[in-house]
Design a protein around this motif. Structure first.
Motif, PDB file in Angstrom:
ATOM      1  N   VAL A   1      64.266  48.109 101.828  1.00 48.31           N
ATOM      2  CA  VAL A   1      62.992  47.693 102.638  1.00 48.31           C
ATOM      3  C   VAL A   1      62.153  48.907 102.825  1.00 48.31           C
ATOM      4  O   VAL A   1      62.626  49.910 103.248  1.00 48.31           O
ATOM      5  CB  VAL A   1      63.122  46.977 103.648  1.00 48.31           C
ATOM      6  CG1 VAL A   1      63.631  45.540 103.317  1.00 48.31           C
ATOM      7  CG2 VAL A   1      64.499  47.664 104.719  1.00 48.31           C
ATOM      8  N   ILE A   2      60.726  48.601 102.772  1.00 43.96           N
ATOM      9  CA  ILE A   2      59.938  49.872 103.223  1.00 43.96           C
ATOM     10  C   ILE A   2      58.826  49.465 104.197  1.00 43.96           C
ATOM     11  O   ILE A   2      58.160  48.323 104.168  1.00 43.96           O
ATOM     12  CB  ILE A   2      59.192  50.246 101.947  1.00 43.96           C
ATOM     13  CG1 ILE A   2      60.271  50.748 100.850  1.00 43.96           C
ATOM     14  CG2 ILE A   2      58.001  51.674 102.423  1.00 43.96           C
ATOM     15  CD1 ILE A   2      59.413  51.221  99.576  1.00 43.96           C
ATOM     16  N   GLY A   3      58.928  50.064 105.622  1.00 45.05           N
ATOM     17  CA  GLY A   3      57.606  49.869 106.534  1.00 45.05           C
ATOM     18  C   GLY A   3      56.515  50.983 106.004  1.00 45.05           C
ATOM     19  O   GLY A   3      56.351  51.263 104.730  1.00 45.05           O
ATOM     20  N   GLY A   4      55.634  51.045 106.968  1.00 49.58           N
ATOM     21  CA  GLY A   4      54.498  51.834 106.430  1.00 49.58           C
ATOM     22  C   GLY A   4      54.996  53.253 105.879  1.00 49.58           C
ATOM     23  O   GLY A   4      55.542  53.846 106.508  1.00 49.58           O
TER      24      GLY A   4
ATOM     25  N   PRO B   1      72.439  48.743 107.604  1.00 47.42           N
ATOM     26  CA  PRO B   1      72.193  47.287 107.345  1.00 47.42           C
ATOM     27  C   PRO B   1      71.149  46.722 108.195  1.00 47.42           C
ATOM     28  O   PRO B   1      70.774  45.666 107.902  1.00 47.42           O
ATOM     29  CB  PRO B   1      73.566  46.845 107.641  1.00 47.42           C
ATOM     30  CG  PRO B   1      74.113  47.832 108.887  1.00 47.42           C
ATOM     31  CD  PRO B   1      73.382  49.091 108.302  1.00 47.42           C
ATOM     32  N   ASP B   2      70.741  47.273 109.401  1.00 53.17           N
ATOM     33  CA  ASP B   2      69.860  46.449 110.379  1.00 53.17           C
ATOM     34  C   ASP B   2      68.561  46.102 109.863  1.00 53.17           C
ATOM     35  O   ASP B   2      68.202  45.186 110.286  1.00 53.17           O
ATOM     36  CB  ASP B   2      69.683  47.531 111.738  1.00 53.17           C
ATOM     37  CG  ASP B   2      71.214  47.575 112.424  1.00 53.17           C
ATOM     38  OD1 ASP B   2      72.060  46.821 112.143  1.00 53.17           O
ATOM     39  OD2 ASP B   2      71.362  48.610 112.753  1.00 53.17           O
ATOM     40  N   ALA B   3      67.939  47.036 108.968  1.00 49.83           N
ATOM     41  CA  ALA B   3      66.753  46.865 108.623  1.00 49.83           C
ATOM     42  C   ALA B   3      66.725  45.455 107.677  1.00 49.83           C
ATOM     43  O   ALA B   3      65.688  44.957 107.487  1.00 49.83           O
ATOM     44  CB  ALA B   3      66.076  47.979 107.783  1.00 49.83           C
ATOM     45  N   HIS B   4      67.866  45.266 107.056  1.00 52.23           N
ATOM     46  CA  HIS B   4      68.006  44.128 106.126  1.00 52.23           C
ATOM     47  C   HIS B   4      68.621  42.691 106.777  1.00 52.23           C
ATOM     48  O   HIS B   4      68.547  41.794 106.104  1.00 52.23           O
ATOM     49  CB  HIS B   4      68.900  44.499 104.972  1.00 52.23           C
ATOM     50  CG  HIS B   4      68.434  45.768 104.125  1.00 52.23           C
ATOM     51  ND1 HIS B   4      67.849  45.746 103.304  1.00 52.23           N
ATOM     52  CD2 HIS B   4      68.523  47.086 104.683  1.00 52.23           C
ATOM     53  CE1 HIS B   4      67.461  46.992 102.788  1.00 52.23           C
ATOM     54  NE2 HIS B   4      68.062  47.856 103.614  1.00 52.23           N
ATOM     55  N   GLY B   5      69.252  42.915 108.017  1.00 51.79           N
ATOM     56  CA  GLY B   5      69.917  41.718 108.629  1.00 51.79           C
ATOM     57  C   GLY B   5      69.027  40.390 108.808  1.00 51.79           C
ATOM     58  O   GLY B   5      69.705  39.449 108.417  1.00 51.79           O
ATOM     59  N   MET B   6      67.827  40.626 109.064  1.00 49.24           N
ATOM     60  CA  MET B   6      66.931  39.355 109.010  1.00 49.24           C
ATOM     61  C   MET B   6      65.647  39.217 108.355  1.00 49.24           C
ATOM     62  O   MET B   6      64.767  38.444 108.291  1.00 49.24           O
ATOM     63  CB  MET B   6      66.319  39.432 110.759  1.00 49.24           C
ATOM     64  CG  MET B   6      67.513  39.005 111.508  1.00 49.24           C
ATOM     65  SD  MET B   6      68.299  37.587 111.527  1.00 49.24           S
ATOM     66  CE  MET B   6      67.083  36.394 111.973  1.00 49.24           C
ATOM     67  N   GLU B   7      65.780  40.448 107.517  1.00 50.30           N
ATOM     68  CA  GLU B   7      64.591  40.577 106.517  1.00 50.30           C
ATOM     69  C   GLU B   7      64.529  39.292 105.329  1.00 50.30           C
ATOM     70  O   GLU B   7      65.602  39.268 104.625  1.00 50.30           O
ATOM     71  CB  GLU B   7      64.733  41.966 105.857  1.00 50.30           C
ATOM     72  CG  GLU B   7      63.283  42.209 104.941  1.00 50.30           C
ATOM     73  CD  GLU B   7      62.365  42.019 105.530  1.00 50.30           C
ATOM     74  OE1 GLU B   7      61.339  41.098 105.113  1.00 50.30           O
ATOM     75  OE2 GLU B   7      61.932  42.586 106.631  1.00 50.30           O
TER      76      GLU B   7
ATOM     77  N   THR C   1      60.370  43.040 110.140  1.00 46.14           N
ATOM     78  CA  THR C   1      60.889  43.091 111.416  1.00 46.14           C
ATOM     79  C   THR C   1      60.812  44.643 111.996  1.00 46.14           C
ATOM     80  O   THR C   1      60.724  45.559 111.421  1.00 46.14           O
ATOM     81  CB  THR C   1      62.475  42.629 111.080  1.00 46.14           C
ATOM     82  OG1 THR C   1      63.304  43.635 110.768  1.00 46.14           O
ATOM     83  CG2 THR C   1      62.658  41.230 110.557  1.00 46.14           C
ATOM     84  N   SER C   2      61.170  44.488 113.239  1.00 41.33           N
ATOM     85  CA  SER C   2      61.411  45.855 113.846  1.00 41.33           C
ATOM     86  C   SER C   2      62.767  46.317 113.964  1.00 41.33           C
ATOM     87  O   SER C   2      62.994  47.495 114.464  1.00 41.33           O
ATOM     88  CB  SER C   2      60.939  45.658 115.348  1.00 41.33           C
ATOM     89  OG  SER C   2      61.792  44.789 116.014  1.00 41.33           O
ATOM     90  N   TYR C   3      63.724  45.768 113.376  1.00 41.80           N
ATOM     91  CA  TYR C   3      65.049  46.218 113.003  1.00 41.80           C
ATOM     92  C   TYR C   3      65.317  47.137 112.058  1.00 41.80           C
ATOM     93  O   TYR C   3      64.838  47.124 111.155  1.00 41.80           O
ATOM     94  CB  TYR C   3      66.046  45.001 112.879  1.00 41.80           C
ATOM     95  CG  TYR C   3      65.748  43.801 113.656  1.00 41.80           C
ATOM     96  CD1 TYR C   3      65.915  43.947 115.166  1.00 41.80           C
ATOM     97  CD2 TYR C   3      65.447  42.483 113.165  1.00 41.80           C
ATOM     98  CE1 TYR C   3      65.921  42.805 116.064  1.00 41.80           C
ATOM     99  CE2 TYR C   3      65.402  41.409 114.025  1.00 41.80           C
ATOM    100  CZ  TYR C   3      65.584  41.559 115.511  1.00 41.80           C
ATOM    101  OH  TYR C   3      65.326  40.538 116.416  1.00 41.80           O
ATOM    102  N   GLY C   4      66.032  48.314 112.509  1.00 41.06           N
ATOM    103  CA  GLY C   4      66.499  49.415 111.582  1.00 41.06           C
ATOM    104  C   GLY C   4      65.173  50.467 111.539  1.00 41.06           C
ATOM    105  O   GLY C   4      64.187  50.070 111.895  1.00 41.06           O
ATOM    106  N   PRO C   5      65.525  51.239 110.586  1.00 39.23           N
ATOM    107  CA  PRO C   5      64.504  52.434 110.413  1.00 39.23           C
ATOM    108  C   PRO C   5      63.474  51.870 109.382  1.00 39.23           C
ATOM    109  O   PRO C   5      63.677  50.774 108.766  1.00 39.23           O
ATOM    110  CB  PRO C   5      65.365  53.177 109.783  1.00 39.23           C
ATOM    111  CG  PRO C   5      66.387  52.772 109.228  1.00 39.23           C
ATOM    112  CD  PRO C   5      66.631  51.542 109.823  1.00 39.23           C
ATOM    113  N   PRO C   6      62.293  52.465 109.259  1.00 40.30           N
ATOM    114  CA  PRO C   6      61.251  51.990 108.400  1.00 40.30           C
ATOM    115  C   PRO C   6      61.518  52.161 106.804  1.00 40.30           C
ATOM    116  O   PRO C   6      61.117  51.382 106.155  1.00 40.30           O
ATOM    117  CB  PRO C   6      60.273  52.913 108.726  1.00 40.30           C
ATOM    118  CG  PRO C   6      60.649  53.993 109.395  1.00 40.30           C
ATOM    119  CD  PRO C   6      61.930  53.665 109.831  1.00 40.30           C
TER     120      PRO C   6
END
Length: 186
Positions: A165-168, A136-142, A94-99
Motif C-alpha cells: 500500500v502506498i500513501g502520497g 501489518p497495520d497499513a493492511h489491517g483495514m485496507e 486509511t490512517s493506520y500504519g505508515p504511508p
C-alpha cells in the motif's frame, strides 16, 4: 512507532499476533460467505464473455466494492493469464500504519480459502526499498488489495500475492519501488 501507528486500528491485534491477515472487508465490499463469494465472482466473470487470455506485465484494476466495480474488474482480469506471483500495489485509504507498507503476513484469508503471501519477496523488497516498511497495520483495514485477491485466486489457485500500500508519494519514491520490483524479478 508500531504501537503508535496501530492505535485505534481494530485489526491491529489480529494482524500483529498472527501470520495470517483475516478478511476485514468481507460482507461489506464483497460477500463473506464462501459460496456466495464464488458465485459473485463467476457472475462478474461471465460479463466478460469469450475473451483472449494472455500474459501482461502489469494490469490496473479497480478496487471498490464489487457491486460498483466487479464487472469492470472481471472484464479486465478475465483477459489476463494470472501469474503464480501477483504483486498488488494499491492506494492507502486509511490512517493506520505508515504511508509506504509491504504486507508482512505469511498468508491472507479470503472467505473459504487462504492465499499465500510471497513473504521472502516482501522481506527482500523491504531491503531494496527501505522507505517501505514491512508491517501489518497499513493492511489491517485496507480494502484495495483485499477485493482483488479473491478474483486472482478464483482464476489461479496457485497464486501467491505480495500486497503493497502506498500513501502520497513523489516520483522518486515510486521509481525506487519500481526499480526494487524489477530487481526482484531478475
Amino acid at each position: 512507532n508500531q504501537a503508535k501507528s496501530a492505535k485505534g486500528n481494530p485489526m491491529s491485534n489480529a494482524a500483529t499476533s498472527s501470520d495470517v491477515r483475516p478478511p476485514a472487508r468481507a460482507n461489506q465490499f464483497y460477500p463473506g460467505n464462501p459460496n456466495e463469494m464464488v458465485r459473485a465472482i463467476d457472475q462478474h466473470l461471465a460479463t466478460a464473455g469469450k475473451v483472449t487470455v494472455r500474459p501482461y506485465r502489469a494490469v490496473m484494476l479497480p478496487h471498490a466494492g464489487w457491486i460498483f466495480c466487479g464487472d469492470t474488474l472481471a472484464k479486465t482480469i478475465a483477459r489476463v493469464t494470472v501469474p503464480d506471483l501477483a504483486i498488488i500495489i494499491g492506494p492507502k485509504h486509511t490512517s493506520y500504519g505508515p504511508p509506504l507498507s509491504i504486507a508482512p503476513h505469511r498468508s491472507w484469508q479470503i472467505p473459504g480459502a487462504t492465499v499465500p503471501v510471497a513473504h521472502d519477496w516482501a522481506r527482500r523488497l523491504a531491503e531494496l526499498a527501505p522507505q517501505f516498511e514491512l508491517e501489518p497495520d497499513a493492511h489491517g483495514m485496507e480494502h484495495g488489495s483485499e477485493v482483488i485477491v479473491p478474483f486472482l485466486y478464483r482464476i489461479n489457485r496457485n497464486v501467491t500475492v505480495l500486497p503493497i500500500v502506498i500513501g502520497g508519494v513523489n516520483y522518486n519514491v515510486a521509481d525506487e519501488l519500481a526499480t526494487a520490483i524489477a530487481t526482484l524479478g531478475n
